[in-house]
Design an enzyme around this catalytic site. Sequence first.
Site, PDB file in Angstrom:
ATOM      1  N   GLU A  55       4.234 -16.901   4.464  1.00 44.73           N
ATOM      2  CA  GLU A  55       4.879 -16.965   3.152  1.00 44.73           C
ATOM      3  C   GLU A  55       5.917 -18.073   3.124  1.00 44.73           C
ATOM      4  OE1 GLU A  55       6.218 -13.154   1.644  1.00 44.73           O
ATOM      5  OE2 GLU A  55       4.399 -12.208   2.380  1.00 44.73           O
ATOM      6  N   CYS A  65      -0.369  -4.529   1.535  1.00 43.16           N
ATOM      7  CA  CYS A  65       1.019  -4.530   1.035  1.00 43.16           C
ATOM      8  C   CYS A  65       1.963  -4.300   2.211  1.00 43.16           C
ATOM      9  CB  CYS A  65       1.219  -3.431   0.001  1.00 43.16           C
ATOM     10  SG  CYS A  65       0.502  -3.805  -1.582  1.00 43.16           S
ATOM     11  N   SER A  66       1.520  -4.629   3.424  1.00 42.97           N
ATOM     12  CA  SER A  66       2.418  -4.414   4.570  1.00 42.97           C
ATOM     13  C   SER A  66       3.082  -5.745   4.932  1.00 42.97           C
ATOM     14  CB  SER A  66       1.652  -3.806   5.747  1.00 42.97           C
ATOM     15  OG  SER A  66       0.579  -4.643   6.168  1.00 42.97           O
ATOM     16  N   ARG A  67       2.485  -6.495   5.843  1.00 37.90           N
ATOM     17  CA  ARG A  67       2.985  -7.824   6.178  1.00 37.90           C
ATOM     18  C   ARG A  67       1.786  -8.749   6.333  1.00 37.90           C
ATOM     19  NH1 ARG A  67       7.186  -6.628   4.467  1.00 37.90           N
ATOM     20  NH2 ARG A  67       9.200  -6.487   5.515  1.00 37.90           N
ATOM     21  N   ASP A 107      -0.485  -8.708  -1.409  1.00 39.66           N
ATOM     22  CA  ASP A 107       0.905  -8.851  -1.845  1.00 39.66           C
ATOM     23  C   ASP A 107       1.673  -9.705  -0.842  1.00 39.66           C
ATOM     24  OD1 ASP A 107       3.308  -8.127  -3.354  1.00 39.66           O
ATOM     25  OD2 ASP A 107       3.842  -6.891  -1.622  1.00 39.66           O
ATOM     26  N   ARG A 144       5.187   6.499   5.779  1.00 40.53           N
ATOM     27  CA  ARG A 144       5.717   6.869   4.459  1.00 40.53           C
ATOM     28  C   ARG A 144       4.853   6.276   3.342  1.00 40.53           C
ATOM     29  NH1 ARG A 144      10.955   5.911   7.320  1.00 40.53           N
ATOM     30  NH2 ARG A 144      10.137   3.800   7.426  1.00 40.53           N
ATOM     31  N   HIS A 173       4.555 -10.960  -3.055  1.00 41.36           N
ATOM     32  CA  HIS A 173       5.402  -9.997  -2.322  1.00 41.36           C
ATOM     33  C   HIS A 173       6.314  -9.202  -3.272  1.00 41.36           C
ATOM     34  CE1 HIS A 173       7.193  -9.334   1.953  1.00 41.36           C
ATOM     35  NE2 HIS A 173       7.245  -8.224   1.241  1.00 41.36           N
ATOM     36  N   ILE A 174       5.674  -8.508  -4.209  1.00 41.62           N
ATOM     37  CA  ILE A 174       6.461  -7.780  -5.224  1.00 41.62           C
ATOM     38  C   ILE A 174       6.276  -6.274  -5.129  1.00 41.62           C
ATOM     39  CG2 ILE A 174       6.570  -9.651  -6.927  1.00 41.62           C
ATOM     40  CD1 ILE A 174       4.131  -8.252  -8.330  1.00 41.62           C
ATOM     41  N   ALA A 175       5.743  -5.792  -4.015  1.00 39.81           N
ATOM     42  CA  ALA A 175       5.388  -4.372  -3.957  1.00 39.81           C
ATOM     43  C   ALA A 175       6.575  -3.448  -4.205  1.00 39.81           C
ATOM     44  CB  ALA A 175       4.726  -4.050  -2.620  1.00 39.81           C
ATOM     45  N   SER A 176       7.762  -3.841  -3.775  1.00 37.94           N
ATOM     46  CA  SER A 176       8.912  -2.940  -3.985  1.00 37.94           C
ATOM     47  C   SER A 176       9.705  -3.318  -5.234  1.00 37.94           C
ATOM     48  CB  SER A 176       9.835  -2.995  -2.762  1.00 37.94           C
ATOM     49  OG  SER A 176      10.402  -4.288  -2.647  1.00 37.94           O
TER      50      SER A 176
HETATM   51  N1  LIG Z   1       4.895  -5.609   0.498  1.00 35.78           N
HETATM   52  C1  LIG Z   1       6.071  -5.074   0.385  1.00 35.78           C
HETATM   53  O1  LIG Z   1       6.865  -5.424  -0.479  1.00 35.78           O
HETATM   54  C2  LIG Z   1       6.456  -3.970   1.324  1.00 35.78           C
HETATM   55  C3  LIG Z   1       7.301  -2.971   0.874  1.00 35.78           C
HETATM   56  C4  LIG Z   1       7.670  -1.978   1.758  1.00 35.78           C
HETATM   57  C5  LIG Z   1       7.192  -1.994   3.051  1.00 35.78           C
HETATM   58  N2  LIG Z   1       6.373  -2.968   3.451  1.00 35.78           N
HETATM   59  C6  LIG Z   1       5.819  -2.964   4.818  1.00 35.78           C
HETATM   60  O2  LIG Z   1       5.215  -1.712   5.045  1.00 35.78           O
HETATM   61  C7  LIG Z   1       5.536  -1.268   6.333  1.00 35.78           C
HETATM   62  C8  LIG Z   1       5.454   0.229   6.401  1.00 35.78           C
HETATM   63  O3  LIG Z   1       6.535   0.842   5.745  1.00 35.78           O
HETATM   64  P1  LIG Z   1       6.757   2.416   5.847  1.00 35.78           P
HETATM   65  O4  LIG Z   1       8.014   2.721   5.146  1.00 35.78           O
HETATM   66  O5  LIG Z   1       5.541   3.145   5.424  1.00 35.78           O
HETATM   67  O6  LIG Z   1       6.958   2.563   7.418  1.00 35.78           O
HETATM   68  P2  LIG Z   1       6.549   3.765   8.356  1.00 35.78           P
HETATM   69  O7  LIG Z   1       7.221   3.532   9.645  1.00 35.78           O
HETATM   70  O8  LIG Z   1       6.809   5.070   7.665  1.00 35.78           O
HETATM   71  O9  LIG Z   1       4.973   3.623   8.525  1.00 35.78           O
HETATM   72  C9  LIG Z   1       4.377   2.706   9.383  1.00 35.78           C
HETATM   73  C10 LIG Z   1       3.244   3.430  10.062  1.00 35.78           C
HETATM   74  O10 LIG Z   1       2.494   2.483  10.796  1.00 35.78           O
HETATM   75  C11 LIG Z   1       2.030   3.153  11.947  1.00 35.78           C
HETATM   76  N3  LIG Z   1       1.619   2.224  12.967  1.00 35.78           N
HETATM   77  C12 LIG Z   1       2.374   1.501  13.798  1.00 35.78           C
HETATM   78  N4  LIG Z   1       1.602   0.765  14.605  1.00 35.78           N
HETATM   79  C13 LIG Z   1       0.310   1.030  14.271  1.00 35.78           C
HETATM   80  C14 LIG Z   1      -0.938   0.574  14.735  1.00 35.78           C
HETATM   81  N5  LIG Z   1      -1.019  -0.299  15.726  1.00 35.78           N
HETATM   82  N6  LIG Z   1      -2.034   1.052  14.150  1.00 35.78           N
HETATM   83  C15 LIG Z   1      -1.957   1.947  13.146  1.00 35.78           C
HETATM   84  N7  LIG Z   1      -0.794   2.411  12.672  1.00 35.78           N
HETATM   85  C16 LIG Z   1       0.325   1.965  13.221  1.00 35.78           C
HETATM   86  C17 LIG Z   1       3.229   3.991  12.372  1.00 35.78           C
HETATM   87  O11 LIG Z   1       2.876   5.027  13.240  1.00 35.78           O
HETATM   88  C18 LIG Z   1       3.715   4.492  11.037  1.00 35.78           C
HETATM   89  O12 LIG Z   1       3.174   5.733  10.695  1.00 35.78           O
HETATM   90  C19 LIG Z   1       6.922  -1.844   6.579  1.00 35.78           C
HETATM   91  O13 LIG Z   1       7.189  -1.991   7.938  1.00 35.78           O
HETATM   92  C20 LIG Z   1       6.884  -3.158   5.870  1.00 35.78           C
HETATM   93  O14 LIG Z   1       6.505  -4.161   6.766  1.00 35.78           O
HETATM   94  C21 LIG Z   1       5.994  -3.964   2.618  1.00 35.78           C
HETATM   95  O1  LIG Z   2       9.724  -4.427   3.952  1.00 34.53           O
HETATM   96  C1  LIG Z   2      10.049  -4.366   2.776  1.00 34.53           C
HETATM   97  O2  LIG Z   2      10.923  -3.582   2.374  1.00 34.53           O
HETATM   98  C2  LIG Z   2       9.356  -5.217   1.764  1.00 34.53           C
HETATM   99  O3  LIG Z   2       8.565  -6.170   2.290  1.00 34.53           O
HETATM  100  C3  LIG Z   2      10.255  -5.743   0.701  1.00 34.53           C
HETATM  101  O4  LIG Z   2      10.380  -4.778  -0.228  1.00 34.53           O
END
Ligand SMILES: NC(=O)c1ccc[n+]([C@@H]2O[C@H](COP(=O)([O-])OP(=O)(O)OC[C@H]3O[C@@H](n4cnc5c(N)ncnc54)[C@H](O)[C@@H]3O)[C@@H](O)[C@H]2O)c1
Ligand SMILES: O=C(O)[C@H](O)CO
Length: 696
Positions: A562, A531-533, A557, A435, A580-583
């Site tokens: 953390e 901005c993932s983890r 982010d 997404r 960690h303010i992405a959302s």
């Molecule tokens: N920094 C923030 O504040 C913040 C905010 C929202 C989400 N996130 C992080 O972002 C992540 C993704 O959110 P999303 O809603 O897009 O989830 P999502 O499930 O839609 O997307 C994750 C994608 O990663 C892919 N994936 C899984 N393992 C993989 C690998 N080994 N190599 C390549 N791709 C791989 C999946 O197939 C999927 O398409 C969340 O799990 C969360 O940890 C962080």
């Molecule tokens: O996974 C999430 O939703 C973020 O890290 C916080 O918004």
Amino acid sequence: MGELGLKMQVKMGKEKERGRPEKLSVYLYIPNIVGYMRVVLNCVAFVLLCVSPTKHSSPSFISSAFVVMLWMAGALVYLTKPRLAITVIICTRKLELDSFLLLSSSVSTFGAVLDMVTDRVSTACLLVILSQVYRPSLVFLSLLALDIASHWLQMYSSHKDVKDSTSWLFRLYYGNRIFMCYCCVSCEVLYIILLLIANNQTENLLNVSSLPSLLLCLLSTQLLMKPVSRIMDTSALSRYGEPKVLSFETPLHRNTLFSAMSKPVAIEVYNPNGKYRVVSTKPMPGTRWINLLVDQGCRVEICHLKKTILSVEDIIDLIGNRCDGVIGQLTEDWGETLFSALSKAGGKAFSNMAVGYNNVDVEAANKYGIAVGNTPGVLTETTAELAASLSLAAARRIVEADGFMRAGLYEGWLPHLFVGNLLKGQTVGVIGAGRIGSAYARMMVEGFKMNLIYFDLYQSTRLEKFVTAYGQFLKANGEQPVTWKRASSMEEVLREADLISLHPVLDKTTYHLVNKERLAMMKKEAILVNCSRGPVIDEEALVNHLRENPMFRVGLDVFEEEPFMKPGLADMKNAIVVPHIASASKWTREGMATLAALNVVGRIKGYPIWSDPNRVDPFLNENASPPNASPSIVNSKALDQSFRKLSMEHIVSAYKRTKTRAILLDYDGTLMPQGDESNLVFIVSAKSREREQVQM
Ligand SMILES: NC(=O)c1ccc[n+]([C@@H]2O[C@H](COP(=O)([O-])OP(=O)(O)OC[C@H]3O[C@@H](n4cnc5c(N)ncnc54)[C@H](O)[C@@H]3O)[C@@H](O)[C@H]2O)c1
Ligand SMILES: O=C(O)[C@H](O)CO
């Protein structure tokens, strides 16, 4: 008061059945009995003494002196309270000590005690005089004892916090200031009337040479002081931006003097008599989520512990021995211990207020049959926007340049000053094109005309179609078309892209996905955004890479441990770091809170699971009631195998019965009918990750 007390008793009786701590019920019960006695005694006093007041010749010197002392004490606290409040507000604003601000307002324990004491002093003055001028004086002295006892007990039982929106009496009392004002002052008015009656019989009321008349005048002045001091207090607080602390509409619950003393945990409670107990480990943005839970019959408890990250022990305390569901945060460790505690407390659901749930041991939740919710969709664009912001800030060295300006180092335009990277025509690499990754890719492709290379375990045909269509549009307009490529390995992305953004989930496969070797594969002037983890990057290796490659830049982010950064990262000029303010946009955070709350209450009430966690808009429309479903439960399949079978039967019979128009095929295996009977759409399970619409 009588009816209110009665309702509370009935409700407390029910609460007791459900295993609520007995102690609290008792504390709530006693003040009501005392309250009834007060009402009865008031009536008796009024009737008895209006009919035949037997006036004493004159109050004794001792009792008069006592009255004067009481009056002076009352006047003093009334006069000093607003000043005290203002001084404290000014000091605390400067020192940013919000707790002191609360202390000075009447919703804090201290403020409430001060309030109560001053009220009681005022009432005591009147009752002591009445006991002198009337017979039987015992009635007035009993009234005084009851007045003090009932208010003191109500302090313990937090009567001010009992705001049950289903009770018309509460709504009338808390929602209508005139009625509340009437209730508050009626007793004192009654006592003054009695005094006036007594004085009127023998002497001129305005004869200040007589002690009772003088006292009466003084007491009347004091009664006025309460509203005056309140107005001063409120206006002072609103000037300092905190008007809500004195608002009747704000059911702030400082957990009563009693519980605050026994355990220093501040809990805000909504709908205390709700059937289901839902705990939120943190205050969350907005009020819609609270209202939705309350509407569904939940008692909502919000933890206001000052500590940022709650420990497992803190959360066990919050769960207590009776808890139906918990809304938690990504900083908390939701494993075996917490799920076992929640299960023992009768809990059915937990929801992270986050889409990522790497802090949750889903296997443990499955073991205890607890649903695990998350909040997808609502934060997709917000998070992608921050990733885009970090990309731009890193490409154009915005943070470095800002620091330079502020340090007074700018002496004039120079050809080499903060030269960065042009994005247009370069390649953006996305790792994890789910997404958020897809939304980010679209922003960078459409906004900056970048070419796309992505790596994901699944093909993202929708994203590919988007880039193809946009490329054709550009070509038709005589511009260089953008292109896309699905990489067969992550390394391919690292080697080819100029800007790389990481958006996978964090699991065993993505831990240290970007390590020393992979960093070395990237272009020397590349930009890396995360901005993932945090643990997706080996942060120590990154610090070394940044040190050795000053033109390589990162926008982070999230961090491996953390809230800490690995040593050296904070000193790197080629790193932009945000906490960690992405959302963190208002709409998103309020929406996340709503989704988390609905996940929990949906499971508690046995609602089905929403078919498509990517399309959660119906839950976010503030002008309509949300669907009766849990928006996103990640372990739905493990918990509820029968749901799938049931839905298949449902589909077949509904298809035969209604004008079903389409079936959507979805990868996650959740089955849910959507829409009304005339426009029924089913989501059914399929192996494919992509959704297709099949016309029937
Ligand atoms: N920094 C923030 O504040 C913040 C905010 C929202 C989400 N996130 C992080 O972002 C992540 C993704 O959110 P999303 O809603 O897009 O989830 P999502 O499930 O839609 O997307 C994750 C994608 O990663 C892919 N994936 C899984 N393992 C993989 C690998 N080994 N190599 C390549 N791709 C791989 C999946 O197939 C999927 O398409 C969340 O799990 C969360 O940890 C962080
Ligand atoms: O996974 C999430 O939703 C973020 O890290 C916080 O918004």
